[in-house]
Scaffold this motif. Structure first.
Motif, short mmCIF file in Angstrom:
data_model
loop_
_atom_site.label_atom_id
_atom_site.label_comp_id
_atom_site.label_asym_id
_atom_site.label_seq_id
_atom_site.Cartn_x
_atom_site.Cartn_y
_atom_site.Cartn_z
N GLU A 96 0.81 -1.21 0.00
CA GLU A 96 0.00 0.00 0.00
C GLU A 96 0.85 1.26 0.00
O GLU A 96 0.44 2.31 -0.53
CB GLU A 96 -0.96 0.01 1.20
CG GLU A 96 -0.31 0.12 2.56
CD GLU A 96 0.13 -1.22 3.15
OE1 GLU A 96 0.39 -1.27 4.36
OE2 GLU A 96 0.21 -2.21 2.37
N GLU A 97 2.07 1.19 0.56
CA GLU A 97 2.97 2.34 0.53
C GLU A 97 3.68 2.43 -0.81
O GLU A 97 3.84 3.52 -1.38
CB GLU A 97 4.00 2.25 1.67
CG GLU A 97 3.40 2.18 3.06
CD GLU A 97 2.54 3.39 3.39
OE1 GLU A 97 2.85 4.49 2.90
OE2 GLU A 97 1.55 3.22 4.12
N GLU B 275 2.64 1.58 -3.63
CA GLU B 275 1.72 2.05 -4.67
C GLU B 275 1.64 3.58 -4.74
O GLU B 275 1.15 4.14 -5.72
CB GLU B 275 0.32 1.47 -4.43
CG GLU B 275 0.24 -0.03 -4.73
CD GLU B 275 -1.09 -0.64 -4.30
OE1 GLU B 275 -1.95 0.11 -3.78
OE2 GLU B 275 -1.27 -1.86 -4.50
N LYS B 276 2.13 4.27 -3.71
CA LYS B 276 2.14 5.73 -3.74
C LYS B 276 3.15 6.27 -4.74
O LYS B 276 3.06 7.44 -5.14
CB LYS B 276 2.46 6.28 -2.34
CG LYS B 276 1.38 5.97 -1.31
CD LYS B 276 1.76 6.50 0.07
CE LYS B 276 0.69 6.19 1.10
NZ LYS B 276 1.06 6.67 2.46
N TRP C 224 6.36 10.15 -4.60
CA TRP C 224 5.96 10.36 -3.20
C TRP C 224 7.11 10.05 -2.26
O TRP C 224 7.39 10.80 -1.32
CB TRP C 224 4.77 9.46 -2.86
CG TRP C 224 4.41 9.51 -1.40
CD1 TRP C 224 3.63 10.44 -0.78
CD2 TRP C 224 4.87 8.62 -0.37
NE1 TRP C 224 3.56 10.19 0.57
CE2 TRP C 224 4.31 9.07 0.86
CE3 TRP C 224 5.67 7.48 -0.36
CZ2 TRP C 224 4.54 8.42 2.07
CZ3 TRP C 224 5.90 6.85 0.85
CH2 TRP C 224 5.34 7.30 2.04
#
Length: 295
Positions: A45-46, A48-49, A53
């Motif tokens: 989930e991180e 995918e930033k 980012w």
């Protein structure tokens, strides 16, 4: 122009990595991300930033500043298996990266992790540690330091990884900080500063949104102190905390020592010790650490 780290503090969990992060951030010429535990390369989930980012986390004022971040998820196999592949893919000049890995007595680390995960309700409130070690394999896996480090050795080289011990940071913080900064080619003399302890497991409480709301809301907090006697507040607090440090049975201690002794044996040539076991761990690591990077 995107900026990327020169070094990563990669773990281990519950080994004072938060304190080390804070100390490095206080040194002029070293920039540590404001966001602790970005876990960018480990957590899907991180990740995918996106790289933009991640690069936005590094905003040093000076061009020649050393850049670092700390994410203990980077040494949590088998939970996060893609970490190293992503580091190599997304950080330019990844092969020049340096890594800091903090260890502590493997059983002490395991117990501290159990307390943490109990507080986060990952491990149920009534689950005794002697049962949990057999039902939650990550408790053991994250203390198998050789297993966690071998992929870094294979991909970046042993000379790019600095071994640090929690116990030495506690007993000799200044000299350990100097050793770490020397490894990073830091050009100034670092100074260890007295700060409030981070993530003290003995003070862990079970997470509770409604309790935190009652405690942290100013008006409710004031009313609570006025209307509820301190003795009652103390009794309620104890209901949410571990009253004693969890105790492993003799049988399970022997079981864990056998596992961790096999793992520690693989690290001793790299560390420069003749022998490192659970029994002699704390005594041995107090002696001067000699990293055998050519091993």
């Amino acid at each position: 122009m995107r900026k990327y780290p020169n070094f990563l503090v990669i773990g281990a969990m519950k080994c004072a990595t938060s304190s080390l992060h804070e100390q490095l951030a206080l040194q002029p010429g070293i920039f540590m991300t404001d966001l602790k535990e970005p876990n960018f390369f480990s957590n899907d989930e991180e990740y995918e930033k996106g790289a933009e980012w991640y690069a936005s986390l590094f905003t040093p004022e000076a061009i020649d500043t050393l850049l670092g971040e700390s994410s203990t998820h980077y040494t949590k196999l088998p939970t996060y298996p893609e970490t190293i592949a992503r580091i190599k893919q997304d950080i330019p000049n990844a092969l020049s990266l340096k890594f800091i890995y903090v260890m502590r007595h493997p059983i002490d680390r395991l117990v501290s992790q159990y307390i943490h995960e109990w507080s986060q309700r990952i491990i149920p409130k009534g689950k005794d540690i002697n049962v949990a070690i057999h039902e939650y394999p990550e408790l053991i896996a994250y203390s198998k330091y050789s297993m966690q480090l071998q992929p870094y050795f294979d991909n970046f080289g042993k000379d790019k990884v600095l071994p640090v011990f929690f116990e030495r940071m506690i007993s000799e913080p200044q000299s350990e900080l100097e050793r770490i900064c020397k490894f990073l080619d830091y050009s100034h003399k670092p100074v260890w500063q007295d700060l409030e302890a981070q993530n003290v497991s003995s003070e862990r409480m079970l997470t509770s949104e409604w309790r935190d709301f009652l405690v942290e809301t100013p008006i409710l907090s004031t009313l609570r102190k006025v209307l509820v006697p301190k003795s009652v507040r103390t009794r309620i607090r104890k209901m949410w905390t571990l009253s004693e440090r969890p105790q492993l049975s003799t049988k399970n201690l022997e079981y864990l020592e056998e596992i961790f002794n096999q793992d520690l044996e693989l690290l001793t040539p790299w560390l420069g010790y003749e022998s490192l076991t659970c029994k002699n761990f704390k005594k041995t690591i107090k002696t001067e650490l000699v990293q055998a990077t050519s091993a």
